[in-house]
Enzyme design. Structure first.
Site, PDB file in Angstrom:
ATOM      1  N   GLY A 131      -7.658   9.833 -10.833  1.00  0.00           N
ATOM      2  CA  GLY A 131      -6.842  10.021 -12.093  1.00  0.00           C
ATOM      3  C   GLY A 131      -5.674   8.740 -12.138  1.00  0.00           C
ATOM      4  O   GLY A 131      -6.081   7.837 -11.138  1.00  0.00           O
ATOM      5  N   HIS A 133      -6.804   2.952 -14.622  1.00  0.00           N
ATOM      6  CA  HIS A 133      -6.494   1.753 -15.112  1.00  0.00           C
ATOM      7  C   HIS A 133      -7.464   0.917 -15.380  1.00  0.00           C
ATOM      8  O   HIS A 133      -8.743   1.466 -15.394  1.00  0.00           O
ATOM      9  CB  HIS A 133      -5.331   1.038 -14.143  1.00  0.00           C
ATOM     10  CG  HIS A 133      -5.937   1.153 -12.603  1.00  0.00           C
ATOM     11  ND1 HIS A 133      -6.905   0.541 -11.988  1.00  0.00           N
ATOM     12  CD2 HIS A 133      -5.350   1.996 -11.375  1.00  0.00           C
ATOM     13  CE1 HIS A 133      -7.082   0.854 -10.816  1.00  0.00           C
ATOM     14  NE2 HIS A 133      -6.349   1.655 -10.194  1.00  0.00           N
ATOM     15  N   LYS A 185     -11.935  -2.454  -3.618  1.00  0.00           N
ATOM     16  CA  LYS A 185     -10.450  -2.376  -2.788  1.00  0.00           C
ATOM     17  C   LYS A 185     -10.509  -1.312  -1.741  1.00  0.00           C
ATOM     18  O   LYS A 185      -9.931  -1.729  -0.897  1.00  0.00           O
ATOM     19  CB  LYS A 185      -9.478  -1.893  -4.074  1.00  0.00           C
ATOM     20  CG  LYS A 185      -8.211  -2.079  -3.339  1.00  0.00           C
ATOM     21  CD  LYS A 185      -7.117  -1.564  -4.383  1.00  0.00           C
ATOM     22  CE  LYS A 185      -7.060  -0.249  -5.024  1.00  0.00           C
ATOM     23  NZ  LYS A 185      -6.486   0.446  -3.790  1.00  0.00           N
ATOM     24  N   ASP A 186     -11.275  -0.349  -2.051  1.00  0.00           N
ATOM     25  CA  ASP A 186     -11.243   0.528  -0.608  1.00  0.00           C
ATOM     26  C   ASP A 186     -12.609   0.310   0.024  1.00  0.00           C
ATOM     27  O   ASP A 186     -13.387   1.251  -0.062  1.00  0.00           O
ATOM     28  CB  ASP A 186     -11.446   2.184  -1.392  1.00  0.00           C
ATOM     29  CG  ASP A 186     -10.109   2.639  -2.302  1.00  0.00           C
ATOM     30  OD1 ASP A 186      -9.109   2.741  -1.546  1.00  0.00           O
ATOM     31  OD2 ASP A 186     -10.155   2.611  -3.389  1.00  0.00           O
ATOM     32  N   GLY A 237     -14.754   1.535  -6.170  1.00  0.00           N
ATOM     33  CA  GLY A 237     -14.139   0.021  -6.102  1.00  0.00           C
ATOM     34  C   GLY A 237     -14.136  -0.726  -4.790  1.00  0.00           C
ATOM     35  O   GLY A 237     -13.865   0.178  -3.739  1.00  0.00           O
ATOM     36  N   HIS A 259     -10.675   1.508 -12.774  1.00  0.00           N
ATOM     37  CA  HIS A 259     -11.488   2.462 -13.401  1.00  0.00           C
ATOM     38  C   HIS A 259     -12.155   2.235 -14.650  1.00  0.00           C
ATOM     39  O   HIS A 259     -13.532   2.632 -14.547  1.00  0.00           O
ATOM     40  CB  HIS A 259     -10.525   3.570 -13.523  1.00  0.00           C
ATOM     41  CG  HIS A 259      -9.652   4.194 -12.297  1.00  0.00           C
ATOM     42  ND1 HIS A 259      -8.334   3.868 -12.196  1.00  0.00           N
ATOM     43  CD2 HIS A 259     -10.089   4.726 -10.896  1.00  0.00           C
ATOM     44  CE1 HIS A 259      -7.884   4.233 -11.066  1.00  0.00           C
ATOM     45  NE2 HIS A 259      -9.132   4.953 -10.273  1.00  0.00           N
ATOM     46  N   VAL A 274     -10.554  -5.199  -9.186  1.00  0.00           N
ATOM     47  CA  VAL A 274     -10.021  -5.673 -10.237  1.00  0.00           C
ATOM     48  C   VAL A 274      -8.535  -6.002 -10.046  1.00  0.00           C
ATOM     49  O   VAL A 274      -7.767  -5.208  -9.458  1.00  0.00           O
ATOM     50  CB  VAL A 274     -10.045  -4.703 -11.485  1.00  0.00           C
ATOM     51  CG1 VAL A 274      -9.292  -5.286 -12.758  1.00  0.00           C
ATOM     52  CG2 VAL A 274     -11.503  -4.721 -11.863  1.00  0.00           C
ATOM     53  N   GLN A 312     -13.880   3.098   2.468  1.00  0.00           N
ATOM     54  CA  GLN A 312     -14.171   4.130   1.899  1.00  0.00           C
ATOM     55  C   GLN A 312     -15.627   4.102   1.564  1.00  0.00           C
ATOM     56  O   GLN A 312     -16.460   4.929   1.647  1.00  0.00           O
ATOM     57  CB  GLN A 312     -13.248   4.584   0.933  1.00  0.00           C
ATOM     58  CG  GLN A 312     -13.635   5.627   0.068  1.00  0.00           C
ATOM     59  CD  GLN A 312     -13.055   6.142  -1.244  1.00  0.00           C
ATOM     60  OE1 GLN A 312     -11.922   6.901  -1.025  1.00  0.00           O
ATOM     61  NE2 GLN A 312     -12.977   5.690  -2.394  1.00  0.00           N
ATOM     62  N   GLN A 366      -7.466  15.118   1.032  1.00  0.00           N
ATOM     63  CA  GLN A 366      -7.608  13.623   1.801  1.00  0.00           C
ATOM     64  C   GLN A 366      -6.238  12.865   1.786  1.00  0.00           C
ATOM     65  O   GLN A 366      -6.110  11.844   2.339  1.00  0.00           O
ATOM     66  CB  GLN A 366      -8.500  12.845   0.788  1.00  0.00           C
ATOM     67  CG  GLN A 366      -7.861  12.290  -0.642  1.00  0.00           C
ATOM     68  CD  GLN A 366      -8.926  11.660  -1.293  1.00  0.00           C
ATOM     69  OE1 GLN A 366     -10.099  12.295  -1.618  1.00  0.00           O
ATOM     70  NE2 GLN A 366      -8.538  10.522  -1.764  1.00  0.00           N
TER      71      GLN A 366
END
Length: 275
Positions: free
Chosen positions: A25, A28, A143-144, A141, A31, A170, A147, A55
């Site tokens: 959630g 942005h 960025k992680d 993404g 997503h 992004v 993960q 988590q």
């Protein structure tokens, strides 16, 4: 839950490909880019919006995480998502999830070391979503970065028939990686936070004639020189195993993964040194 399963089973029966975009959630543009990629590559797009409590190893982080359910639903409608799955905690965890996942070294370093239980919680929710939706592809993404590696290990271990699709990070116009937590940055800290990525980019050139250790220390010292920021860790590691490297010759794929406290907001980012 039954509505989700009924919808996806109908799509599968029709032979349609399904793209899954799991989110927590506070959606942005990052997503949105995942949803657009999923839309371009699949017949059907399913987006989950669920702030997964298992988590979060820090209760304050969970408490202060942005919640924008109405805006999230509106964005997904504008994006033409076929199924928006926005469950409650009780729907996902009618009873405590006691499963533990041993995904080896890839989950034990960096975030795994700093946030005990974090990746186990990630695997709890992602495994549920993969089993319920049975997507053709699932989008995450970059960025992680860690993960994605952990989820790939989960997919391999559990034998899920899904392709994990990493998508480029992004960024804001000034280079700061888009994050739901960015709204918590104070105006002063927000001005400084883009130095994370700027420093990482500069470190690529610095690395050309410096050792791994020197590059690591330069990045940490440069960022810590800003009073608003404090590096929690910076790991220069093998891009696949995520284990630290001690020389640029140690691997053909080397990345740098960093976590920086900007005020009291924890920001993560990464850079590629060798691809």
């Amino acid at each position: 839950m039954s509505d989700l399963r009924e919808a996806v089973s109908g799509y599968r029966a029709e032979g349609r490909s399904i793209g899954l975009v799991p989110t927590m959630g506070a959606l942005h543009e990052g997503h949105r880019s995942l949803v657009e990629r999923a839309r371009a590559e699949n017949d059907v797009v399913v987006v989950s919006v669920f702030l997964n409590p298992t988590q979060f190893n820090n209760p304050d982080d969970l408490r202060t995480y942005p919640r924008t359910a109405d805006a999230d639903a509106a964005l997904l409608e504008r994006c033409g998502v076929d199924v928006a799955f926005m469950p409650t905690v009780e729907e996902i965890y009618p009873e405590p999830d006691t499963r533990t996942f041993d995904l080896g070294p890839v989950a034990q370093v960096m975030e795994g070391a700093m946030r005990p239980g974090h990746f186990n919680g990630v695997c709890q929710i992602v495994s549920k979503l993969l089993e319920w939706v049975t997507p053709t592809r699932a989008y995450f993404g970059e960025k992680d970065y860690q993960q994605i590696a952990v989820i790939r290990a989960l997919v391999a271990q559990q034998g899920y028939d899904v392709t994990i699709v990493p998508c480029p990070c992004v960024r804001e116009a000034d280079g700061l990686a888009k994050s739901s937590r960015n709204v918590r940055l104070t105006p002063q800290v927000r001005k400084v936070a883009p130095q994370i990525y700027a420093t990482l980019v500069r470190s690529q050139q610095f690395a050309a004639d410096h050792t791994v250790e020197q590059t690591h220390d330069w990045v940490v010292a440069t960022l810590n020189a800003w009073p608003e920021m404090e590096v929690e860790y910076f790991s220069i590691c093998d891009g696949d195993t995520l284990q630290p490297v001690d020389s640029w010759q140690a691997s053909d794929h080397i990345v740098g993964c960093i976590t920086v406290y900007c005020g009291d907001v924890r920001e993560i980012d990464n850079i590629t040194y060798k691809q």
